[in-house]
Design a protein around this motif. Structure first.
Motif, PDB file in Angstrom:
ATOM      1  N   GLY A 104      41.896  43.953  40.697  1.00  0.00           N
ATOM      2  CA  GLY A 104      41.249  45.246  40.427  1.00  0.00           C
ATOM      3  C   GLY A 104      40.234  45.615  41.491  1.00  0.00           C
ATOM      4  N   LEU A 105      39.557  44.611  42.062  1.00  0.00           N
ATOM      5  CA  LEU A 105      38.537  44.864  43.086  1.00  0.00           C
ATOM      6  C   LEU A 105      39.183  45.335  44.383  1.00  0.00           C
ATOM      7  N   GLU A 106      40.338  44.776  44.710  1.00  0.00           N
ATOM      8  CA  GLU A 106      41.027  45.179  45.944  1.00  0.00           C
ATOM      9  C   GLU A 106      41.471  46.638  45.863  1.00  0.00           C
ATOM     10  N   ASN A 107      41.859  47.051  44.670  1.00  0.00           N
ATOM     11  CA  ASN A 107      42.256  48.455  44.480  1.00  0.00           C
ATOM     12  C   ASN A 107      41.076  49.415  44.636  1.00  0.00           C
ATOM     13  N   MET A 108      39.860  48.878  44.500  1.00  0.00           N
ATOM     14  CA  MET A 108      38.656  49.715  44.634  1.00  0.00           C
ATOM     15  C   MET A 108      38.150  49.766  46.077  1.00  0.00           C
ATOM     16  N   LYS A 109      38.911  49.155  46.989  1.00  0.00           N
ATOM     17  CA  LYS A 109      38.559  49.175  48.415  1.00  0.00           C
ATOM     18  C   LYS A 109      37.181  48.552  48.692  1.00  0.00           C
ATOM     19  N   PRO A 113      34.274  40.212  51.886  1.00  0.00           N
ATOM     20  CA  PRO A 113      33.216  39.241  51.541  1.00  0.00           C
ATOM     21  C   PRO A 113      32.626  39.486  50.144  1.00  0.00           C
ATOM     22  N   ALA A 114      32.494  40.764  49.768  1.00  0.00           N
ATOM     23  CA  ALA A 114      31.947  41.111  48.444  1.00  0.00           C
ATOM     24  C   ALA A 114      32.925  40.688  47.345  1.00  0.00           C
ATOM     25  N   ILE A 115      34.233  40.882  47.618  1.00  0.00           N
ATOM     26  CA  ILE A 115      35.254  40.471  46.644  1.00  0.00           C
ATOM     27  C   ILE A 115      35.214  38.955  46.463  1.00  0.00           C
ATOM     28  N   GLN A 116      35.149  38.240  47.591  1.00  0.00           N
ATOM     29  CA  GLN A 116      35.108  36.768  47.569  1.00  0.00           C
ATOM     30  C   GLN A 116      33.958  36.279  46.692  1.00  0.00           C
ATOM     31  N   GLN A 143      43.048  27.883  29.875  1.00  0.00           N
ATOM     32  CA  GLN A 143      42.635  28.214  31.248  1.00  0.00           C
ATOM     33  C   GLN A 143      43.152  29.593  31.656  1.00  0.00           C
ATOM     34  N   GLN A 144      44.389  29.911  31.279  1.00  0.00           N
ATOM     35  CA  GLN A 144      44.944  31.235  31.590  1.00  0.00           C
ATOM     36  C   GLN A 144      44.103  32.339  30.934  1.00  0.00           C
ATOM     37  N   GLN A 145      43.657  32.081  29.711  1.00  0.00           N
ATOM     38  CA  GLN A 145      42.870  33.108  29.028  1.00  0.00           C
ATOM     39  C   GLN A 145      41.492  33.270  29.666  1.00  0.00           C
ATOM     40  N   ARG A 146      40.942  32.196  30.220  1.00  0.00           N
ATOM     41  CA  ARG A 146      39.668  32.290  30.951  1.00  0.00           C
ATOM     42  C   ARG A 146      39.841  33.149  32.208  1.00  0.00           C
ATOM     43  N   VAL A 147      40.980  32.961  32.887  1.00  0.00           N
ATOM     44  CA  VAL A 147      41.266  33.766  34.096  1.00  0.00           C
ATOM     45  C   VAL A 147      41.432  35.235  33.707  1.00  0.00           C
ATOM     46  N   ALA A 148      42.151  35.483  32.601  1.00  0.00           N
ATOM     47  CA  ALA A 148      42.346  36.859  32.122  1.00  0.00           C
ATOM     48  C   ALA A 148      41.000  37.512  31.804  1.00  0.00           C
ATOM     49  N   LEU A 149      40.090  36.716  31.264  1.00  0.00           N
ATOM     50  CA  LEU A 149      38.748  37.206  30.943  1.00  0.00           C
ATOM     51  C   LEU A 149      37.984  37.555  32.223  1.00  0.00           C
ATOM     52  N   ALA A 150      38.057  36.659  33.215  1.00  0.00           N
ATOM     53  CA  ALA A 150      37.385  36.915  34.501  1.00  0.00           C
ATOM     54  C   ALA A 150      37.960  38.167  35.159  1.00  0.00           C
ATOM     55  N   ARG A 151      39.285  38.342  35.081  1.00  0.00           N
ATOM     56  CA  ARG A 151      39.919  39.531  35.674  1.00  0.00           C
ATOM     57  C   ARG A 151      39.451  40.803  34.973  1.00  0.00           C
ATOM     58  N   ALA A 152      39.330  40.747  33.645  1.00  0.00           N
ATOM     59  CA  ALA A 152      38.896  41.925  32.881  1.00  0.00           C
ATOM     60  C   ALA A 152      37.457  42.310  33.215  1.00  0.00           C
TER      61      ALA A 152
END
Length: 360
Positions: A104-109, A113-116, A143-152
């Motif tokens: 989602g962050l990459e789509n926001m241009k 370094p900020a994304i990292q 673990q997958q649900q933790r990643v999904a949470l971080a992505r959200a």
């Protein structure tokens, strides 16, 4: 509940039809800024439909949704400010953990370094700092649900929507993640809506619970309010374990069950009305001796079930009481020397009895 009582999300007269079926009916609700809300109810009660309407994934048939004082009723999902986590994780299988969270962050241009930094911070926050290069298939469900949470959470949304996120996990992982999500909410303060059919999940996580049934709200309240003072027989039956007795109001403050009178608060219920009386198993007080106090009756133990920290007794009460469940600590069971056939005295404290008028 957060100090701020400022309304963040307002739902007004929301209705959703699927053909002739009305999934949500004329529903109105206000959610405070920074609040953790649970939509709780059985399958088919409309809770996921309501969540999807808020997200714009299944727009409402009529009604209005306002978020942070902005009318979002007709906006597509891409123009609404939310992150969402589904039961099925919905991670991209061909992307690494890092790439999933960064998507989602990459789509926001945003600069790389900020994304990292943002992705690493989030993975740290959800306890997955070492897993950046793994693919979803290499991770456990938790673990997958933790990643999904971080992505959200990556795009710092104003609203976090959780659609039964723990129901596919085993009991121990579910309990751990429940605690972690609650701590995450306390740290970030993001307004959160959790859809669940699991009452324990709702009671342990929510600031307020919205109990739904057949597309309508039955009750909105804190976990304590919902558990201790259910507003309807449906809520009383759906949350926790409850005993029900049929009776009739004999005079104000008294209900006749069979030939026995129970003293309890009857409110505005008219004399001679048919009622349902409720009491929680843990609120019935048992003793070996007869007691000359109000709401005390002779009962007989029919059976008992060992449930770890307590025992559940099935009691045969006076005529009209039917079978009653009561919960006693293992120590009390030993002290009272309880076994099937044991005679006891059961006291029904007036403050713990709830009376509901039967609909005519």
């Amino acid at each position: 509940m957060p100090e701020s009582k400022q309304n963040y999300l307002r739902i007004e007269n929301l209705t959703k039809h699927f053909g002739d079926f009305v999934a949500v009916q004329e529903l109105s609700l206000e959610i405070h800024d920074g609040e953790f809300i649970c939509f709780l109810g059985p399958s088919g009660c409309g809770k996921t439909t309501l969540l999807r309407a808020i997200a714009g994934l299944d727009p409402q048939s009529s009604g209005r949704i306002t978020q942070a004082e902005k009318d979002i009723s007709n906006l597509p999902p891409s123009q609404r400010d939310f992150g969402i986590v589904f039961q099925s994780y919905a991670l991209f299988p061909n992307l690494t953990v890092f790439q999933n969270v960064a998507y989602g962050l990459e789509n926001m241009k945003i600069p790389k370094p900020a994304i990292q930094k943002q992705v690493n911070d989030l993975l740290d926050l959800v306890g997955m700092p070492e897993q950046t290069d793994k693919y979803p298939a290499q991770l456990s469900g938790g673990q997958q649900q933790r990643v999904a949470l971080a992505r959200a959470l990556a795009t710092s949304p104003g609203l976090l929507l959780l659609d039964e996120p723990l129901s596919a996990l085993d009991a121990r992982v579910r309990a751990t993640l429940r605690h972690e999500i609650r701590l995450l909410h306390e740290r970030l303060g993001v307004t959160t809506i959790l859809v669940t059919h699991d009452q324990e999940e709702a009671l342990s996580m929510a600031d307020r619970i919205v109990v739904m049934n057949e597309g309508r709200i039955e009750q909105v309240g804190t976990p304590e309010e919902i558990y201790s003072t259910p507003a309807s027989p449906f809520v009383a039956d759906f949350i926790g374990v409850m005993n029900f007795m049929q009776g009739e109001v004999s005079t104000s403050g008294k209900v006749l069950v069979g030939e026995k009178t129970l003293v309890c608060e009857t409110g505005e219920i008219p004399h001679a009305s048919k009622v349902r009386l409720t009491v929680r198993p843990e609120d019935i007080v048992c003793s070996a001796k007869a007691k000359d106090i109000i709401n005390s009756f002779a009962v007989k133990v029919e059976s008992l079930e060992f449930l770890g920290s307590f025992c559940r007794l099935i009691l045969k009460g006076p005529e009209g009481f039917g079978e009653l469940m009561t919960d006693l600590s293992t120590q009390q069971v030993h002290e009272l020397n309880v076994s099937p056939g044991t005679a006891l005295t059961a006291v029904f404290p007036a403050r713990n009895l709830r009376v509901f008028q039967e609909s005519s």
